[in-house]
Design an enzyme around this catalytic site. Structure first.
Site, PDB file in Angstrom:
ATOM      1  N   LYS A  54      -3.681  -1.411   2.422  1.00  0.00           N
ATOM      2  CA  LYS A  54      -3.840  -2.447   1.890  1.00  0.00           C
ATOM      3  C   LYS A  54      -3.936  -3.202   2.747  1.00  0.00           C
ATOM      4  CE  LYS A  54       0.929  -1.360  -0.799  1.00  0.00           C
ATOM      5  NZ  LYS A  54       1.432  -1.470  -0.768  1.00  0.00           N
ATOM      6  N   GLN A  98       7.017  -2.853   3.131  1.00  0.00           N
ATOM      7  CA  GLN A  98       7.225  -1.824   2.250  1.00  0.00           C
ATOM      8  C   GLN A  98       8.147  -0.790   1.834  1.00  0.00           C
ATOM      9  OE1 GLN A  98       4.067  -0.625   1.120  1.00  0.00           O
ATOM     10  NE2 GLN A  98       4.968   0.938   0.179  1.00  0.00           N
ATOM     11  N   ASP A 121       4.792  -8.651  -4.124  1.00  0.00           N
ATOM     12  CA  ASP A 121       4.928  -8.605  -5.096  1.00  0.00           C
ATOM     13  C   ASP A 121       6.026  -8.156  -5.803  1.00  0.00           C
ATOM     14  OD1 ASP A 121       4.933  -5.277  -3.721  1.00  0.00           O
ATOM     15  OD2 ASP A 121       6.749  -4.937  -2.516  1.00  0.00           O
TER      16      ASP A 121
END
Ligand code: GUN
Length: 290
Positions: A54, A98, A121
């Site tokens: 990422k 995460q 997200d």
């Protein structure tokens, strides 16, 4: 007949290149670049790999990456404090914490703490709700990437029978809502579904997101079906999906491989969501098809 192999890696690269061009124009007009903060708590090796790719993709798109690596013993209060700082930081357009988080931290507390307007997200209840009732918001990256692959492959999805296998908040549920938004007839199947092979065999579109290696075999498929395999299962034979690629390839019309299918699209959609977040925050108009 052998199914067409859907090249997610190439599709993702195309999107990332387009966004890099958009970022360049954004920088010239706005005077800064979009910023993405990625937070990793602990040292789960798979998570570390995802976070690294990422960060790399963020830089390649010409955006600024802010990486925060915290120890596995970080308290919930400490993580909340970091999220609050990132929420308030004008250089940060997107915040990604995460998952999974260590057991002393309640994931819902953290997800809900992230500003919905920086929630690239798409996990915040406000964004989940927006998707459910058809408002603009952030859509989770993996199902959004799957939708893009399906649209590139099939064009119009209206009226198609879609079966989503798996009902997670990250993939299954938002995937079903996205397909419904495109006017598919959607079935969500899961571990308690009766006659699962029969249910899957009705589908023009199959999205597999269960986390069981090679569970869906060719004899479960309608001939010509388009199959999107979200599974990433580490087995002794290496990385495999939820779909048995060899047998499925003989029946499906098109199918994503693992790796090289959905995975690269997830990252491309994260970069896309971060750019869109920056554009919305700055009142900058961008190509809506992005
Ligand atoms: N863990 C597995 N997939 C994801 C994802 O898409 N986002 C975050 N934050 N964590 C994950």
């Amino acid at each position: 007949m052998t199914a067409k192999r859907i090249d997610g890696k190439a599709a993702a690269q195309g999107i990332r290149d387009r966004i890099a061009t958009e970022v360049d124009a954004f920088r010239q007009q706005v005077g800064r670049v979009p910023g993405l903060a990625v937070v990793l708590v602990g040292d789960d090796s798979a998570s570390a790999v995802y976070v690294r790719s990422k960060a790399r993709a963020t830089e390649q798109a010409g955006m600024q990456g802010f990486e925060h690596r915290l120890s596995a013993t970080t308290s919930q209060d400490e993580l909340v404090a970091l999220v609050d700082r990132l929420n308030a930081d004008p250089a940060v357009d997107g915040i990604l914490v995460q998952l999974p988080l260590p057991p002393q931290i309640d994931e819902q507390v953290i997800i809900t703490r992230i500003s919905p307007d920086k929630d690239v997200d798409g996990f915040h209840p406000v964004n989940a709700g927006r998707l459910a009732i058809g408002l603009h918001g952030f859509v989770p990256c993996t199902p959004l990437g799957c939708l893009r692959l399906l649209q590139a492959e099939l064009g119009e999805l209206s009226g198609k029978d879609a079966v989503v296998v798996g009902r997670s908040n990250i993939v299954g549920k938002p995937m079903a809502l996205l397909l419904l938004r495109e006017s598919c007839t959607v079935t969500i199947a899961h571990s308690r579904t009766r006659n699962l092979p029969e249910v899957v065999r009705r589908a023009d579109i199959v999205v597999a997101a269960v986390g069981r290696p090679n569970m869906i075999t060719g004899d479960w498929l309608k001939p010509g079906a388009t199959v999107i395999d979200v599974g990433i299962n580490r087995t002794e034979a290496g990385l495999v999906g939820d779909v048995d690629f060899t047998s499925a390839s003989e029946i499906a019309g098109a199918i994503t491989p693992v790796p090289g299918g959905v995975g690269p699209m997830t990252i491309a959609m994260l970069i896309r969501n971060t750019f869109v977040s920056a554009a919305r925050r700055e009142g900058y108009s961008y190509e809506k098809s992005l």
